[in-house]
Design a protein around this motif. Structure first.
Motif, short mmCIF file in Angstrom:
data_model
loop_
_atom_site.label_atom_id
_atom_site.label_comp_id
_atom_site.label_asym_id
_atom_site.label_seq_id
_atom_site.Cartn_x
_atom_site.Cartn_y
_atom_site.Cartn_z
N TYR A 15 0.80 -1.22 0.00
CA TYR A 15 0.00 0.00 0.00
C TYR A 15 0.84 1.28 0.00
O TYR A 15 0.32 2.35 -0.25
CB TYR A 15 -0.94 -0.01 1.20
N ALA A 16 2.12 1.19 0.33
CA ALA A 16 2.96 2.38 0.44
C ALA A 16 3.49 2.84 -0.90
O ALA A 16 4.00 3.96 -1.01
CB ALA A 16 4.12 2.11 1.38
N ASP A 461 -9.67 1.34 0.43
CA ASP A 461 -9.48 0.10 -0.31
C ASP A 461 -10.72 -0.29 -1.10
O ASP A 461 -10.72 -1.33 -1.76
CB ASP A 461 -9.07 -1.05 0.63
N ARG A 462 -11.77 0.55 -1.06
CA ARG A 462 -12.99 0.19 -1.79
C ARG A 462 -13.56 1.43 -2.50
O ARG A 462 -13.44 2.56 -2.01
CB ARG A 462 -14.06 -0.36 -0.84
N GLN A 487 -5.23 -5.93 -2.01
CA GLN A 487 -4.00 -5.16 -2.08
C GLN A 487 -4.06 -4.03 -3.12
O GLN A 487 -3.03 -3.61 -3.65
CB GLN A 487 -2.79 -6.07 -2.35
N CYS A 488 -5.26 -3.54 -3.37
CA CYS A 488 -5.44 -2.44 -4.32
C CYS A 488 -6.01 -1.21 -3.62
O CYS A 488 -6.82 -1.33 -2.70
CB CYS A 488 -6.39 -2.85 -5.45
N THR A 489 -5.56 -0.04 -4.07
CA THR A 489 -6.01 1.24 -3.52
C THR A 489 -6.61 2.07 -4.64
O THR A 489 -5.89 2.57 -5.50
CB THR A 489 -4.85 2.01 -2.87
N PRO A 490 -7.94 2.25 -4.67
CA PRO A 490 -8.56 3.05 -5.72
C PRO A 490 -8.47 4.54 -5.42
O PRO A 490 -8.31 4.96 -4.27
CB PRO A 490 -10.02 2.58 -5.69
N SER A 491 -8.58 5.33 -6.46
CA SER A 491 -8.66 6.78 -6.33
C SER A 491 -10.11 7.22 -6.51
O SER A 491 -10.99 6.41 -6.81
CB SER A 491 -7.78 7.46 -7.38
N ARG A 543 5.48 0.80 -13.42
CA ARG A 543 4.88 2.12 -13.34
C ARG A 543 3.80 2.11 -12.27
O ARG A 543 2.84 1.34 -12.36
CB ARG A 543 4.27 2.55 -14.68
N VAL A 544 3.94 2.93 -11.26
CA VAL A 544 3.01 2.96 -10.14
C VAL A 544 2.10 4.17 -10.26
O VAL A 544 2.56 5.28 -10.54
CB VAL A 544 3.77 3.01 -8.80
N ALA A 545 0.82 3.94 -10.10
CA ALA A 545 -0.13 5.06 -10.07
C ALA A 545 -0.09 5.68 -8.68
O ALA A 545 -0.46 5.01 -7.71
CB ALA A 545 -1.54 4.57 -10.40
N PRO A 546 0.35 6.93 -8.53
CA PRO A 546 0.42 7.52 -7.19
C PRO A 546 -0.98 7.80 -6.65
O PRO A 546 -1.96 7.89 -7.39
CB PRO A 546 1.18 8.82 -7.43
N HIS A 547 -1.07 7.94 -5.33
CA HIS A 547 -2.33 8.31 -4.71
C HIS A 547 -2.57 9.80 -4.99
O HIS A 547 -2.06 10.66 -4.29
CB HIS A 547 -2.29 8.05 -3.20
#
Length: 559
Positions: A15-16, A461-462, A487-491, A543-547
């Motif tokens: 998550y970090a 997370d949802r 283990q996914c973090t949506p925007s 490639r990471v999608a930032p928060h």
């Protein structure tokens, strides 16, 4: 230690990764599509927010940006093309500020939350004071962090395209792209390449606004009239809130815009407000509690907003200032028990009342929960305070307006605001969105993000869909639908309606998701009725999608 600085034997905390530096992708890069994108879904999804937190000076010194809200601005563009193809590009938009930090080997200037124990408070105070009072160097280049909201067709900019072209200034044409933040500064970007064009202030549109200090990052735009509204705060012994409307000139977009100050509201409380509300008849200044100490001068002393806020006071009421859009008058004031919010959701006129929905916190200490070292801390990081969806009713506006018309020299006497309903804390709700066709109208569905508490992520997370009709009837058990993936973090989700749809929830949701397990990200496309996945477009490996914060979708018929 960042999530990328684990030893070889340690598995990175999934998550970090959203708080790692995100590289620029300056040229369009194809993404791998899984599933079938609806053929009508063509256009560009813009996302804005922080993209870098850890820098190195030329001498090799580490520079750490401490808070999520202070990360260096990055804009992202996901283009969905005919045939279901998707490409991605991104760009940093505050490179001069980055170079300033690297040269100084520290985060300099006024920030939102950066603490600076190594520099004396007096050095910071006098440097900032000189800049604030004497103006300092003119705004130019990319020396300011403008990272929060992308907005299309800002009417405060004249159209510089050829007026003889048939599509120039036409209804629906994409004339400009700006980003905003919570200060009196905006940034214009190229809508395709994302290159910064210029920084400017509301004072560049009207001299009377040059001295204003803050404005909510979220403007309100009436989609039918294309009027743009904001609220500018000027610090002082008496805080002054100017409610402003900006419209394109009736002579056309190649002429100076029209700007009107609809009301000037005086208050003893200079407050940090990230958003406010609008109806077809009124502007509602949602004056919650997050007050600056020392008339706002505390910002100059501390060099950041967070340390300059007063402690929460349960005795200080929250206020709603109602301003008549047509006649330009402060016509009513309502009060409620204190709360804090980042985001209003929607508001509308119902007979002689106003109903408005807000994602409410008990107090503003939630801001302190978003320090990066806390959010990266797998072992003992503190989950941020969560918001609840609350509906207020402001009753009998015309009666208050009639009284305020008689007593022009005195502000309207406060009346109590009514809480119509509130979602249970277990169904927390943030980063709200809705079908844009229902904005400023009564509506049934709203969408956002939610923290289940079931996963180890400290934030969301949802993705959540809330049926407000069920909530109004007292149904808190079946009112919410969720999308979740391990283990996914949506925007923040962005709603795009199906062309010609009659059902309010007939459309898709677009969200950029961090896949922590694979340390990459993807564009997620959900059915807005069921929250079932339709398709996704995977970012390239690594490639990471930032928060990031917020987004908007521009259909190809406009772009």
């Amino acid at each position: 230690m960042t999530s990328t600085q684990k030893t070889a034997s340690e598995k990175p905390w999934p998550y970090a990764a959203g708080y790692d530096n995100c590289p620029e992708v300056l040229e369009p890069t194809p993404l791998t599509v899984k599933g079938t994108i609806p053929p009508w879904l063509e256009g560009a999804l813009y996302r804005s927010g922080p993209g870098a937190y850890d820098l190195k000076s030329e001498s090799g010194k580490d520079i750490h940006i401490q808070h999520w809200f202070d990360g260096l601005a990055q804009i992202h563009r996901y283009e969905i093309q005919k045939g279901g193809l998707v490409s991605y590009r991104s760009r940093f938009t505050s490179n001069d500020l980055r170079e300033e930090y690297k040269k100084a080997e520290a985060v300099t200037g006024v920030t939102f939350c950066q603490r600076d124990p190594c520099k004396t408070i007096f050095q910071k105070f006098f440097t900032t004071f000189k800049t604030a009072t004497l103006g300092g160097p003119p705004i130019a280049g990319t020396g300011t962090n403008v990272a929060v909201i992308p907005t299309a067709n800002f009417p405060g900019l004249m159209d510089k395209t050829d007026p003889n072209k048939t599509n120039s200034g036409s209804k629906g044409g994409l004339r400009n792209l700006i980003t905003t933040t919570d200060g009196n500064v905006l940034q214009e970007l190229d809508p395709v390449t994302l290159e910064p064009i210029r920084l400017f202030t509301y004072g560049d549109i009207d001299d009377s606004l040059a001295a204003s200090n803050l404005a909510p990052a979220h403007p309100c735009v009436d989609p039918e009239t294309n009027e743009y509204f904001t609220v500018l705060l000027t610090f002082g012994p008496t805080a002054v809130y100017k409610v402003v409307r900006i419209r394109a000139s009736p002579k056309g977009t190649h002429h100076e815009p029209d700007l009107d100050v609809l009301a000037e509201i005086q208050s003893p409380r200079p407050t940090y407000m990230h958003s406010f509300s609008l109806t077809k008849r009124y502007v509602v200044v949602t004056h919650w509690q997050c007050d600056f100490a020392g008339w706002g001068m505390s910002v100059l002393w501390y060099g950041n907003a967070w340390e300059s806020f007063k402690a929460h006071d349960p005795k200080v009421k929250a206020s709603f200032y109602v301003v008549d859009r047509m006649h330009g008058r402060h016509v009513a004031t309502f009060e409620a028990d204190p709360y804090y919010a980042f985001h209003t959701i929607n508001a509308w006129d119902e007979g002689d009342d106003i109903l408005l929905d807000i994602s409410c916190y008990k107090d503003h200490t939630v801001i302190g929960d978003y320090y990066i070292d806390n959010l990266r801390n797998e072992a003992s990081g503190k989950p941020p305070q969560q918001a609840v969806l609350r509906r207020y009713r402001l009753s009998k506006i015309s009666q208050h307006a009639a009284h305020s018309k008689v007593s022009k020299k005195t502000p309207p006497k406060p009346a109590p605001a009514e809480i119509v309903f509130q979602l249970d804390e277990s169904v927390n709700f943030e980063l709200p969105t809705m079908n844009p066709s229902r904005y400023l109208k009564s509506y049934r569905y709203t969408y956002g993000v939610n923290r289940s508490g079931l996963n180890k992520t400290l934030i969301y997370d949802r993705i959540i869909k809330v049926d407000l009709e069920k909530v109004a009837k007292g149904d808190q058990k079946t009112c919410a639908t969720f999308w979740v993936e391990d283990q996914c973090t949506p925007s923040e989700p962005v709603f795009v309606p199906t062309p010609g749809a009659t059902d309010e929830d007939d459309g898709v949701l677009l969200s950029i998701v961090l896949d922590g397990a694979r340390r990459t990200g993807f564009l997620l496309i959900l059915n807005a009725q069921t929250l079932k996945e339709i398709a996704r477009a995977d970012m390239p490996e690594g490639r990471v999608a930032p928060h990031n914060f917020h987004g908007m979708f521009i259909p190809s018929t406009i772009a």
